[in-house]
Every structure is written in C-alpha cells, then in structure tokens.
Motif scaffolding. Sequence first.
Motif, short mmCIF file in Angstrom:
data_model
loop_
_atom_site.label_atom_id
_atom_site.label_comp_id
_atom_site.label_asym_id
_atom_site.label_seq_id
_atom_site.Cartn_x
_atom_site.Cartn_y
_atom_site.Cartn_z
N PHE A 61 0.80 -1.22 0.00
CA PHE A 61 0.00 0.00 0.00
C PHE A 61 0.84 1.29 0.00
O PHE A 61 0.34 2.33 -0.39
CB PHE A 61 -0.94 0.02 1.21
CG PHE A 61 -2.12 -0.89 1.07
CD1 PHE A 61 -3.24 -0.50 0.36
CD2 PHE A 61 -2.10 -2.15 1.64
CE1 PHE A 61 -4.33 -1.35 0.21
CE2 PHE A 61 -3.19 -3.01 1.50
CZ PHE A 61 -4.31 -2.62 0.78
N LEU A 62 2.09 1.21 0.41
CA LEU A 62 2.88 2.43 0.51
C LEU A 62 4.07 2.49 -0.45
O LEU A 62 4.40 3.57 -0.94
CB LEU A 62 3.39 2.60 1.96
CG LEU A 62 2.29 2.73 3.03
CD1 LEU A 62 2.92 2.86 4.41
CD2 LEU A 62 1.39 3.92 2.74
N ILE A 63 4.71 1.37 -0.71
CA ILE A 63 5.91 1.38 -1.55
C ILE A 63 5.58 1.03 -3.00
O ILE A 63 5.99 1.75 -3.93
CB ILE A 63 6.98 0.42 -0.99
CG1 ILE A 63 7.29 0.76 0.47
CG2 ILE A 63 8.23 0.47 -1.85
CD1 ILE A 63 7.79 2.18 0.66
N PHE A 64 4.85 -0.05 -3.20
CA PHE A 64 4.55 -0.50 -4.56
C PHE A 64 3.81 0.56 -5.39
O PHE A 64 4.08 0.70 -6.59
CB PHE A 64 3.75 -1.80 -4.52
CG PHE A 64 4.59 -3.02 -4.26
CD1 PHE A 64 5.92 -2.90 -3.88
CD2 PHE A 64 4.06 -4.30 -4.40
CE1 PHE A 64 6.71 -4.02 -3.63
CE2 PHE A 64 4.85 -5.43 -4.15
CZ PHE A 64 6.16 -5.28 -3.75
N PRO A 65 2.85 1.31 -4.81
CA PRO A 65 2.18 2.34 -5.63
C PRO A 65 3.13 3.37 -6.23
O PRO A 65 2.93 3.84 -7.35
CB PRO A 65 1.21 2.99 -4.63
CG PRO A 65 0.92 1.92 -3.65
CD PRO A 65 2.22 1.18 -3.49
N VAL A 66 4.17 3.71 -5.46
CA VAL A 66 5.17 4.65 -6.00
C VAL A 66 5.92 4.02 -7.16
O VAL A 66 6.18 4.67 -8.19
CB VAL A 66 6.16 5.08 -4.89
CG1 VAL A 66 7.27 5.96 -5.47
CG2 VAL A 66 5.42 5.81 -3.78
N GLY A 67 6.23 2.72 -7.04
CA GLY A 67 6.88 2.01 -8.14
C GLY A 67 5.98 1.92 -9.36
O GLY A 67 6.44 2.06 -10.50
N VAL A 68 4.68 1.69 -9.13
CA VAL A 68 3.72 1.65 -10.24
C VAL A 68 3.66 3.01 -10.94
O VAL A 68 3.60 3.09 -12.17
CB VAL A 68 2.32 1.25 -9.72
CG1 VAL A 68 1.27 1.44 -10.81
CG2 VAL A 68 2.32 -0.20 -9.26
N LEU A 69 3.69 4.08 -10.15
CA LEU A 69 3.68 5.42 -10.73
C LEU A 69 4.90 5.66 -11.62
O LEU A 69 4.79 6.17 -12.74
CB LEU A 69 3.62 6.48 -9.62
CG LEU A 69 3.67 7.93 -10.08
CD1 LEU A 69 2.41 8.29 -10.85
CD2 LEU A 69 3.86 8.87 -8.89
N LEU A 70 6.07 5.28 -11.13
CA LEU A 70 7.31 5.45 -11.90
C LEU A 70 7.25 4.65 -13.21
O LEU A 70 7.55 5.18 -14.29
CB LEU A 70 8.51 5.02 -11.08
CG LEU A 70 8.88 5.89 -9.87
CD1 LEU A 70 9.91 5.18 -9.00
CD2 LEU A 70 9.42 7.23 -10.35
N ALA A 71 6.86 3.38 -13.11
CA ALA A 71 6.82 2.53 -14.29
C ALA A 71 5.78 3.01 -15.29
O ALA A 71 6.03 3.04 -16.51
CB ALA A 71 6.52 1.08 -13.88
N SER A 72 4.61 3.41 -14.82
CA SER A 72 3.56 3.86 -15.73
C SER A 72 3.94 5.17 -16.41
O SER A 72 3.58 5.40 -17.58
CB SER A 72 2.24 4.02 -14.98
OG SER A 72 2.35 4.99 -13.94
N THR A 73 4.68 6.03 -15.71
CA THR A 73 5.16 7.27 -16.33
C THR A 73 6.10 6.96 -17.48
O THR A 73 6.02 7.59 -18.55
CB THR A 73 5.86 8.15 -15.28
OG1 THR A 73 4.95 8.48 -14.24
CG2 THR A 73 6.38 9.44 -15.92
#
Length: 336
Positions: A61-73
């Motif tokens: 809930f806290l770390i993976f969403p940031v990674g998803v944001l980076l990858a999707s960008t």
Amino acid sequence: MNPIVKIAAGLIVLTEDEIVDYNRQGPVNKVFTIVLIGVIAVAAFLRLSNPGNEEVGFWLFLIFPVGVLLASTVFGVVSKRAIDYVPGEWKETKVWMSYSDYERTVEDYEDAYGHLYGNPEGFTIFFCLLPFAFALGALSAYFLTLSVPLFDPQIDSLLLLIILYAIVGVAGFVNGFRIPAIDAEEFFKAPVKGNVYDFASELQGVKGYRAGLNVKFGVRSGVQTILDAEIKTYLEGLPDTISVGVQVSHSGFAYPYLVGTVYKGTHVSKGKERYDIGTRYPALVETSMDGEVSVFVTRFDIPKRTSGVPSISNRDFRRLALLLADQLNENYNASK
C-alpha cells in the motif's frame, strides 16, 4: 472553401492517416495494460497469501504504488515517442490574422494536435504525483483498520488494491504521455504565447495600429496545421518600412517596451526625452540611428528604488504605444 480560410474559420479537418503513424504505439499501450493487470494480480496474490501481515501490507500500500507510478510514467513517455511522423512536403501559405482570429484558430489547433506536442509542466506534475500515490496508499491502508468493513476484510483489501493501482497507473501513464513531443518539428509548433504576445495583443485596440500575426499554415493530405506564427505590428496609413516591435524584459516583473523603426526616415540625434502622458510612470523616448534606420525606443522611466514591485497596466502600455505612434508619424512626415 480554400483550406487556409477553413483554418481561419476554425474548421480544421483531421485525416492524419498519411501524416502520423500510430502503428508502433498500439503494442506499447497493450504491454502497459498487461503489465498493470499483472502487477495488480501479483499484489492481490500477495495480500491473500499474507492476511494480516503488516510488513506485506506496508509494501503493497505504501511502496509499490510509488513504483507503479514510476513505471507507468515511463510507459506513457514511450507510448508518446512511439508515434511516428511520416515525412512529406507541405503546401505553405502565409496569412495575416488578427489576434482574436488567431486565438480561435489556436483553440481548434490544440483540440486537434495538442496531444502531439510536449508539455514540460508534466515533470512538475510528476513530482506532485509521488506524494499523492503515497498518500492514497496510506489512506487505503487506514481504511482497512476500521472496525466496520464495507463488505468483507479480504474483499475490501482486494478492491482497494485494484482501485489504488489503477488510479496511480493511469495517472502516471497519462502524465508521462503528455511530457514529450513527437519527433516532427516541421509538422507543428506550439502556438505563440508569453508576455510579448500578451502585450502585443493589446496594440490591436490602439488607434492607428495594425497589430496581428503573420501565420504560416501548412496543408498536406487534408491535414492543416500551423507551421509558424510571427508577431507583427504596423501603423495604419504608413508603409511597411515603418514597424513596431514589442519586447519584454524581466527583472522581477514584466517590463514591456516598444521599439519603432523608420527605414530612410528623418535623421535623429542620439538622445532621450521624458514625456508626461498621464501614466503611473513617465515615458521615456530614446532615439538613435542604425545606418539608414531611425530607431525610437519607448519605455517607462521606472525609478531604480521603489516601495513595491513595479507593474505596468495594459492601459498605460496602450498610452505608451500612442506616444510612439506620434513619434513615428512625425519622423515619416518630415522625411517626405
């Protein structure tokens, strides 16, 4: 109807098949969709396999969403760069347009092609999305700690993960897509904007001025686009050898001034003279010769030390323009 007249009337026709090739973009978008769904599936599996595990919940809930944001960008950027411009010859036509007509044209132009050019503000938005992704994940995790579940603790957890990753993934992809431009400088240029444009457009309402833009349109295979736009200002009733340029310097505030030129006009001595024209600051006209060109730089004489940040209103700027028009008319008439 002439295609250029269509543009001026705001009727942009879109048949981009032979101009822009989207073939490479499709696979990138499909891969992004598959990857995002895969990440959501893995996250759901980890959550179901480790119910109540706080460490796993922290990562999901806290770390993976940031990674998803980076990858999707990154996927968004790649998707935009996968759009290919097909080189070809454009039929060019120049048209003089008023600012109001140009702005209406730009609205249609941005609706048609705005998705193709870059938006540097996307970098700023990206750094705003980072804390947003973290905060949204934290809010989702907090919701799961409530004593009254919405459906069932496991179902609530899966729904929140799906919604969280979908929002963050789509937001990152869309913002990443907006950042770069496609590789086609001759296809289009971002419309003219900025302080110079804003102040120059004020001259269209000043008596004796003919203010507008020389707009270069390109037509090819039914597609019409703006290739270039140049701000131009002249005086009514005077030849085009007499022109007015708007310039803006920035020293903590926008400081506009006008440069008028008369080709083969009456010789002027180098000097400066102040005028009281009923504005906040007195006007200053500086004269000089540049070969056979008489130059008149007209600006406001702002004290070096002021109690606040100086500002020049549109009304005062228009009065400054009237002063310059009188100077140029006088010089031209004296040369005849």
